[in-house]
Structure formats: C-alpha cells, structure tokens
Motif scaffolding. Structure first.
Motif, PDB file in Angstrom:
ATOM      1  N   ALA A  87      17.385  -5.185   4.291  1.00 17.13           N
ATOM      2  CA  ALA A  87      16.997  -4.061   3.797  1.00 17.13           C
ATOM      3  C   ALA A  87      16.865  -3.433   5.037  1.00 17.13           C
ATOM      4  O   ALA A  87      16.739  -2.428   5.488  1.00 17.13           O
ATOM      5  CB  ALA A  87      16.410  -3.891   2.990  1.00 17.13           C
ATOM      6  N   GLU A 110      11.086  -0.811   2.158  1.00 23.35           N
ATOM      7  CA  GLU A 110      10.644  -2.278   0.388  1.00 23.35           C
ATOM      8  C   GLU A 110      11.734  -1.084  -0.769  1.00 23.35           C
ATOM      9  O   GLU A 110      11.974  -1.659  -1.342  1.00 23.35           O
ATOM     10  CB  GLU A 110       9.333  -1.376   0.308  1.00 23.35           C
ATOM     11  CG  GLU A 110       8.928  -2.160  -1.452  1.00 23.35           C
ATOM     12  CD  GLU A 110       9.519  -3.720  -1.508  1.00 23.35           C
ATOM     13  OE1 GLU A 110       9.525  -4.114  -2.307  1.00 23.35           O
ATOM     14  OE2 GLU A 110       9.659  -4.508  -0.165  1.00 23.35           O
ATOM     15  N   GLU A 111      11.598   0.185  -0.504  1.00 21.58           N
ATOM     16  CA  GLU A 111      12.558   1.404  -1.225  1.00 21.58           C
ATOM     17  C   GLU A 111      14.143   0.641  -1.199  1.00 21.58           C
ATOM     18  O   GLU A 111      14.936   0.383  -2.259  1.00 21.58           O
ATOM     19  CB  GLU A 111      12.487   2.577  -1.196  1.00 21.58           C
ATOM     20  CG  GLU A 111      13.061   3.634  -2.018  1.00 21.58           C
ATOM     21  CD  GLU A 111      13.463   4.758  -1.324  1.00 21.58           C
ATOM     22  OE1 GLU A 111      13.950   5.322  -2.180  1.00 21.58           O
ATOM     23  OE2 GLU A 111      11.924   5.294  -0.624  1.00 21.58           O
ATOM     24  N   ILE A 112      14.711   0.402   0.241  1.00 16.34           N
ATOM     25  CA  ILE A 112      16.029  -0.546   0.176  1.00 16.34           C
ATOM     26  C   ILE A 112      16.538  -2.042  -0.967  1.00 16.34           C
ATOM     27  O   ILE A 112      17.004  -2.150  -1.447  1.00 16.34           O
ATOM     28  CB  ILE A 112      16.436  -0.098   1.709  1.00 16.34           C
ATOM     29  CG1 ILE A 112      16.180   1.242   2.468  1.00 16.34           C
ATOM     30  CG2 ILE A 112      17.952  -1.051   1.438  1.00 16.34           C
ATOM     31  CD1 ILE A 112      16.909   1.454   3.354  1.00 16.34           C
ATOM     32  N   ARG A 113      15.217  -2.254  -0.235  1.00 19.45           N
ATOM     33  CA  ARG A 113      15.559  -4.291  -0.996  1.00 19.45           C
ATOM     34  C   ARG A 113      15.453  -3.443  -2.629  1.00 19.45           C
ATOM     35  O   ARG A 113      15.851  -4.787  -3.323  1.00 19.45           O
ATOM     36  CB  ARG A 113      14.078  -4.398  -0.876  1.00 19.45           C
ATOM     37  CG  ARG A 113      13.884  -6.375  -0.855  1.00 19.45           C
ATOM     38  CD  ARG A 113      12.730  -6.748  -0.605  1.00 19.45           C
ATOM     39  NE  ARG A 113      13.435  -6.877   0.931  1.00 19.45           N
ATOM     40  CZ  ARG A 113      12.221  -6.608   2.237  1.00 19.45           C
ATOM     41  NH1 ARG A 113      10.958  -5.191   2.007  1.00 19.45           N
ATOM     42  NH2 ARG A 113      12.410  -6.700   3.843  1.00 19.45           N
ATOM     43  N   VAL A 114      14.489  -2.796  -2.788  1.00 13.37           N
ATOM     44  CA  VAL A 114      14.478  -2.482  -4.509  1.00 13.37           C
ATOM     45  C   VAL A 114      15.750  -1.953  -5.172  1.00 13.37           C
ATOM     46  O   VAL A 114      16.171  -2.529  -6.315  1.00 13.37           O
ATOM     47  CB  VAL A 114      13.479  -1.938  -5.230  1.00 13.37           C
ATOM     48  CG1 VAL A 114      13.341  -1.331  -6.074  1.00 13.37           C
ATOM     49  CG2 VAL A 114      11.686  -2.285  -5.060  1.00 13.37           C
ATOM     50  N   LYS A 115      16.351  -1.269  -4.522  1.00  9.65           N
ATOM     51  CA  LYS A 115      17.459  -0.709  -4.682  1.00  9.65           C
ATOM     52  C   LYS A 115      18.920  -2.046  -4.305  1.00  9.65           C
ATOM     53  O   LYS A 115      20.049  -1.753  -5.721  1.00  9.65           O
ATOM     54  CB  LYS A 115      18.288   0.153  -3.668  1.00  9.65           C
ATOM     55  CG  LYS A 115      19.462   1.057  -4.220  1.00  9.65           C
ATOM     56  CD  LYS A 115      19.544   2.328  -3.696  1.00  9.65           C
ATOM     57  CE  LYS A 115      21.028   2.927  -3.391  1.00  9.65           C
ATOM     58  NZ  LYS A 115      20.855   4.463  -2.613  1.00  9.65           N
ATOM     59  N   LEU A 116      19.050  -2.759  -3.629  1.00  9.72           N
ATOM     60  CA  LEU A 116      19.619  -3.339  -3.683  1.00  9.72           C
ATOM     61  C   LEU A 116      19.255  -4.810  -4.555  1.00  9.72           C
ATOM     62  O   LEU A 116      20.208  -5.940  -4.468  1.00  9.72           O
ATOM     63  CB  LEU A 116      19.544  -4.288  -2.328  1.00  9.72           C
ATOM     64  CG  LEU A 116      20.649  -2.989  -0.876  1.00  9.72           C
ATOM     65  CD1 LEU A 116      20.210  -3.520   0.229  1.00  9.72           C
ATOM     66  CD2 LEU A 116      21.280  -2.717  -1.629  1.00  9.72           C
ATOM     67  N   GLY A 117      18.404  -5.305  -5.309  1.00  2.45           N
ATOM     68  CA  GLY A 117      17.335  -6.194  -5.728  1.00  2.45           C
ATOM     69  C   GLY A 117      17.112  -6.953  -4.907  1.00  2.45           C
ATOM     70  O   GLY A 117      17.189  -8.662  -6.245  1.00  2.45           O
ATOM     71  N   ASP A 142      13.902  -7.733  -3.807  1.00  4.55           N
ATOM     72  CA  ASP A 142      13.010  -8.079  -4.537  1.00  4.55           C
ATOM     73  C   ASP A 142      12.616  -9.275  -5.635  1.00  4.55           C
ATOM     74  O   ASP A 142      11.841  -9.628  -6.218  1.00  4.55           O
ATOM     75  CB  ASP A 142      11.751  -6.373  -4.810  1.00  4.55           C
ATOM     76  CG  ASP A 142      13.042  -5.914  -6.312  1.00  4.55           C
ATOM     77  OD1 ASP A 142      13.944  -5.615  -6.297  1.00  4.55           O
ATOM     78  OD2 ASP A 142      11.844  -5.672  -7.235  1.00  4.55           O
TER      79      ASP A 142
END
Length: 337
Positions: A35, A49-56, A58
């Motif tokens: 991310a 963190e937004e990219i990490r959530v989008k990529l799953g 998290d």
C-alpha cells in the motif's frame, strides 16, 4: 496408461495445493508495504490505509487466504497493480514469449548434447570424450546470467553479429497480429520472412545462453546412459550377430538409453523455467519471468502468485508428458500401468 496418468495427476494435486499455500504465505512475509509503495512517498497515513483497505490487506491472514482461494476457483488470479491488467491476461500475453525462448534453447541443447553424448560414449577416451567433459563442466560452472552477458559482449559489442539485446523484435520491424503467440511461427504463418529472420536473430543469443546451461546435464546423462547400455549383454550379442555399428548404436543401444535422458530433459526444462527469469532480464525479453521480477520488486502479490502457480501447472503437465513418452519408448511401462 490411462490409469497411470490418472494416478500421477492425483499425486500432483496435493503438490499444487502446497504451492498455493506456500506462495501465498511467502508473498505476505516479503519486506515492504504494498500500500505504501503504490501510494507514493508523499502519501499521508490516511491515504496509505485507504489503499490497504481497498486491496484487502487490512483483513486477517486467514480471511485473505479464503478470498484468494475463492477467486482461484472462479478463475480470477487478481489484478496486477503494476500493469493495471488482470493477471490471467498478462500471463496469457507473456507466456508464449517465455515458452518460445525456453523451447528453442532446449531444442538447440538437445541437437548438440545428445549426439555429443552418444559419440563420447562410443569413442570413450578420445578427444571427443574429453571435449564432452569440458562442455559439461563449463555448463555447470558458468552462471546463466554471466553466460548471457558474455555472449552479448562478444557477439553484439565486439563482433557486431547479433542485434541489440532489447526484446523479441528490433524496433524497425512490426510484429504480426498474434495467432499462436510464438513470434517465429506467426511470422511464417503470415508469410513475413523478413520479420521471421529478424525475430530469429533476436532469439539466437538468449536461446544460446539457455542452451549452454542445458548442455551439461543432457550431455552427461546421455554419455553415462549409453556407456551403461553399450556394456550390456544384448549389445554384445547384436555386435556378434554381424549387425552394422550404426544399427547397434542407434537402434539397440540408444533406444534403451533414452529413458534416463527423457527424465533428464524433464528436469532440465524445469531448470530452464527458473533460469528464464535471469535471461529475460539480461535481454529485456518481455516474458513471464521479467513480469514476475518486476512485480516482486513492487511487492505486487497477485502477479507473483500467478507466476508460481503457472510454473507449477507447467511442471505437472511436463511430468505427464514424460510419462506418455515412457510408454511410447518402452512398452513395458504401458504393461505395468
């Protein structure tokens, strides 16, 4: 034969499952934050963190694995963050380039190594036998990337015989519309001989690099197998019966010496798939190996997992093909199956 192939396929399935699990876990423990890499050095913590959530990324590890297995069953290998394309499409596009390079190098190695090993066994202790040992030692000792750089230096930089090591085709030529994905075959199918010779010139040096790497084990196994067969009772009987030396060596000895050679070819092909990664980087070859390296540097999980899975499937199919060849060469294998 069908029963034997079914058994081999059944034993290969657990291996593929193990490859999927190990690859998934290894890609998650690689250093670096995917991310953060794709967010850029100037990105804020919230953006990362937004990219990490989008990529799953998290989610807990077991949830990520369940999602990955579910996607595999639907034929989805994920999307490459570096290319923006589905991984399955990238692999289908790039795999023919790697297969063409690997197969061409293997064929060149076989055309040289098998006759050399036969002659070295027949003329044991001669200069050909000593040359065979030198070739085998050099092939084992020289790293494949060093061989590639050396050939580029000699044939491109010093002699000027080879084109620039910059991909499958010179910039002055246009590739035809893909039919098989194999550039040499496609150019012949459309009748473009000029582009065919240009593509062959680009392929020659990287294929020679792989061929030198493959020469050693094939030559050594052919020589050792032929020496073993030539000292057997049935060969001595064939010679005593007055058969010509050619018929004794080729018809009787070589056919019985082929099984270990075929096994070695299978192992060498799997080694070449790994060596391909280095050769493709040296020659800027747009194959699946360079694709996986670029994804690994970027901590792009999906292409790396797709690459390893594709190589594992190719290896399983190769072993099934070797089993079929065993039955063709030696009928006793079909009877046992």
């Amino acid at each position: 034969m069908l029963t034997q192939l079914t058994k081999r396929l059944a034993t290969a399935i657990p291996s593929l499952i193990g490859v999927i699990i190990v690859t998934f876990l290894l890609t998650r423990v690689l250093p670096g934050d995917t991310a953060a890499y794709f967010a850029g050095p100037a990105a804020s913590a919230e953006a990362i963190e937004e990219i990490r959530v989008k990529l799953g990324l998290d989610k807990p590890l077991y949830e990520q694995f369940v999602d990955y297995i579910g996607a595999l069953f639907s034929g989805d290998l994920g999307v490459s963050l570096t290319t923006g394309q589905p991984v399955i499409e990238d692999i289908i596009t790039r795999l023919p380039a790697s297969a063409e390079l690997t197969l061409f190098g293997l064929v060149v190695a076989m055309l040289i190594a098998v006759p050399l090993g036969i002659v070295a066994a027949v003329k044991q202790g001669s200069w050909i036998d000593h040359a065979c040992r030198i070739v085998a030692t050099a092939g084992v000792s020289l790293p494949v990337f060093f061989t590639g750089l050396l050939l580029v230096y000699v044939f491109y930089f010093i002699l000027g015989w080879a084109p620039a090591p910059l991909g499958r085709l010179d910039v002055f030529f246009s590739a035809p519309e893909p039919i098989t994905g194999f550039l040499l075959i496609d150019t012949l199918l459309v009748g473009d001989l000029e582009t065919f010779w240009a593509a062959l010139a680009q392929l020659a040096v990287p294929a020679a690099t792989l061929a030198i790497f493959a020469l050693a084990p094939i030559t050594r196994m052919t020589r050792a197998s032929m020496l073993s067969v030539l000292s057997s009772e049935f060969v001595r009987t064939a010679r005593a019966s007055g058969l010509s030396p050619y018929k004794v060596v080729v018809t009787y000895a070589f056919r019985n010496a082929m099984l270990p050679v075929i096994t070695t070819l299978g192992m060498v092909f799997s080694f070449l798939l790994g060596a391909n990664v280095l050769v493709e980087k040296v020659f800027a070859w747009p194959g699946i190996g360079s694709y996986a390296v670029e994804a690994l540097i970027a901590s792009d999980f999906a292409p790396v997992q797709g690459f390893v899975l594709a190589m594992a499937i190719l290896y399983v199919l190769l072993n099934l093909l070797i089993d079929l060849l065993y039955g063709v060469i030696d009928p006793r294998v079909r009877m046992e199956g």
